[in-house]
Design an enzyme around this catalytic site. Sequence first.
Site, PDB file in Angstrom:
ATOM      1  N   GLU A 117       1.058  -0.416  -5.106  1.00 41.28           N
ATOM      2  CA  GLU A 117       0.016   0.570  -5.291  1.00 41.28           C
ATOM      3  C   GLU A 117       0.693   1.936  -5.390  1.00 41.28           C
ATOM      4  O   GLU A 117       1.100   2.518  -4.384  1.00 41.28           O
ATOM      5  CB  GLU A 117      -0.978   0.578  -4.126  1.00 41.28           C
ATOM      6  CG  GLU A 117      -2.149   1.515  -4.387  1.00 41.28           C
ATOM      7  CD  GLU A 117      -2.632   2.269  -3.157  1.00 41.28           C
ATOM      8  OE1 GLU A 117      -3.795   2.731  -3.179  1.00 41.28           O
ATOM      9  OE2 GLU A 117      -1.858   2.425  -2.199  1.00 41.28           O
ATOM     10  N   ASP A 165       0.821  -1.203   0.000  1.00 37.32           N
ATOM     11  CA  ASP A 165       0.000   0.000   0.000  1.00 37.32           C
ATOM     12  C   ASP A 165       0.863   1.264   0.000  1.00 37.32           C
ATOM     13  O   ASP A 165       1.862   1.351   0.703  1.00 37.32           O
ATOM     14  CB  ASP A 165      -0.895  -0.016   1.247  1.00 37.32           C
ATOM     15  CG  ASP A 165      -1.884   1.127   1.294  1.00 37.32           C
ATOM     16  OD1 ASP A 165      -2.792   1.143   0.449  1.00 37.32           O
ATOM     17  OD2 ASP A 165      -1.745   1.981   2.181  1.00 37.32           O
TER      18      ASP A 165
END
Length: 605
Positions: free
Chosen positions: A305, A263
Amino acid sequence: MMRERREERARYAAPAAAPRVFDCLSHAARIRVILRSQTRIGTKDARAGSFSAFESRSGGHVFQDPLWYKDAVFYELHVKAFCDSSGDGMGDFRGLTSKLDYLVELGIDCLWLLPMYPSPMRDDGYDISDYCAIHPNYGSFDDFRSFLAAAHERGLRVITELVLNHTSDQHPWFLESRSSRDNAKRDWYVWSDTDDRYAGVRRIFVDTELSNWAWDPVSKAYYWHRFFSQQPDLNFDHPEVREAIWKVMKFWLEVGVDGFRVDAVPYLIEREGTSCENLPETHDVLRELRRRVDEEFPGRVLLAEANMPPDEVRPYFGNDDEFHMSFHFPVMPRLFMALRLEDRKPLVEIIERTPPIPDGCQWGLFLRNHDELTLEMVSDSERAYMYDSYAVDPNERINLGIRRRLAPLLEGDLRRVQLLNGILMSLPGSPFLYYGDEIGMGDNVYLGDRNGVRTPMQWDGGWNAGFSSADPERLCQPLISNPIYGYQAVNVDAQERNSHSLLNWTRRLIQLRRSTKVFGRGTVQFLAPANHRVLAYVRKLGEEQILIVNNLSSAAQAVELDLSSVAGAIPVEMFGGSLFPRIGEQPYVLTLSPHTFYWFRLRWF
C-alpha cells in the site's frame, strides 16, 4: 464451478509444521497461553482452544504457479462485518467459514482480510496491540486455522494485513518503550524532546491530527506518528525492530497464510530534511523482508500500500526483489473522473504515464475499498471537480477523499456500476472487489470516520439482514436500512433469485475474466478514435487478442476504430458469443448504448 474449484486442492502439498505460539510472544504472554490452553475458556477467546506451545499443527502449503496473483481476482472483507455465527453482533471466523461457498461461486481467487488482531479498536484494528493472536471478538486461533483450511480446500487463498509502520499505544512494545528512557525497547519507537524535528513533513489525517508528534505524559517526551496519535511509529533503523517484524511475518506464513497486504510502506524511515517518504533506507528494509520470504516461503505474495504517483511506486517493485504487487492508487479517482467528464483522457493519461514493472510483478486495481476514495494523487482543481461531482454533501468528505461506496457514488445507476467493473476487470493488473459492492450495497456517511463503508454484509431481507441473530442494538455497526440501499431491497438472497441482478452479472463477468490469462498477463494498446467519449484498447498475450470498447457517455455513441493491424479477424462478443462483421482495412464502425461496453475475442476463421 464448485467441483472445479475443489479440484484445486491438488495445489496444496503436505503441510509443514505450524509455528510455536511462543515465537512471537513475551514471557508474560506465554504464561497466559499456557493457562488459557489448560482452562479452555470461552469460544471467542483469542487463544482459548488454540494450539498450545507444545503442539504441532499443519499449516504450510506450496503452489504450482508462483505467479498465481497475476490472474487472481481478490476480495476484500472485514471479518467483523461479514457474518456472525455466535449471535453477539460481531462477525467472526466461523461465520466467514460458512460463507466460503458463496465466495467460490462469485469466482474469487484470494481473500484479503482486514486486521484481525487484538486491538483497542481506535482505528478499526489498524492499531494492533498483539501481532500474533486473533481478536477475541472474531473467535479462537483454532477458528482461524479451521477457516484457513476450509478456504484452501476450496482453492481460495488468503492474505492478511501486515501493519508494520506503527503499533497501538497499548502494544507491550510501546508500553515498555515509554516506561523509561533506559528501557531496552526505548529506541523501538521514534522519540524526541521537542516537536520540531522533521519539519514540513505532511500530515496524512489532516482532519484529525494537528501534528506528526504527540506528547507522552508518562515518558515526558514526544513520539512520532504518521497516522493517528494513538499509533506510534516503529523505528525501523533499529535492527531488533526489523527482526521482530520478520518473526511476526514468519509466524503467520507458517500458520499458512498466502501473503500480506503491507500497510503504509512509504513511511518506515525518517530522515531530517526530507519528506520522510520513499527513502532509500525504506527499500533496504523491504528487500530484506522479501528475500527472507522468498527463501523460506516461495509462492507467497507481498502487496504494497503506497499511495503515490506511479513513478514513485515503481521503486517498490525493485528488480523483482521488493513487492510482488502494489496498488495503483491514481487509476481509481481517474476512472470516476473519466466517467463524469465522459472523456477517456484522465484514465489513458495516467496509465500511459505508468512505467514498466518487472515481469514477476503486478498492479492491484480497485474501484472502492475500506478507506475513503483518496484524492491525494490528483491536482487541486481535479480534487475540487471530484468533490463537486461525487461529494456535494460535506459529510461525504474526509481527509483528502470521499467516504462513499461504489453504488451511492454512481447514484445507484446499474449501467455505470457495470461499466466501471468491466473496465476494472479488463485493464492491466489484478482486480480487487470490496465486500458488498457485488450487490450494490449502500453507505452511511453519518457514522463517523470511515465506518459508513464498513457496515454489515446484507445476506437477506430478514432479521439483521441475515448477518446476525443478535438484537439490532448489539451489531458492530448499524445496518443500512434506507429505502434505496436498505437490506430489505439490496441483499444476496434476493439477487440470487434474479438472473439479471448485479450479483449474477458480476459472477458472469469474473467467470469471463478467469477464462483467459490475457487480462492478468497481457499487454495493452490504447486506440485513439476521434470520439473521446469512447475508451478502447486491445489486450494481447501471445497469439490471443481481446478488444475492449467502453462508452463513457450517458448517450448512445458511434465510433470508428483503426483496427487495420488485426484486419481479417472476426470479433466474437464474449458475453453472448455473437459474431460481429469481419475487420477490414477500413475503420471499424461500432455503435454503443449509453454506459455500455463490449469485450471481443479476435478470431481468424
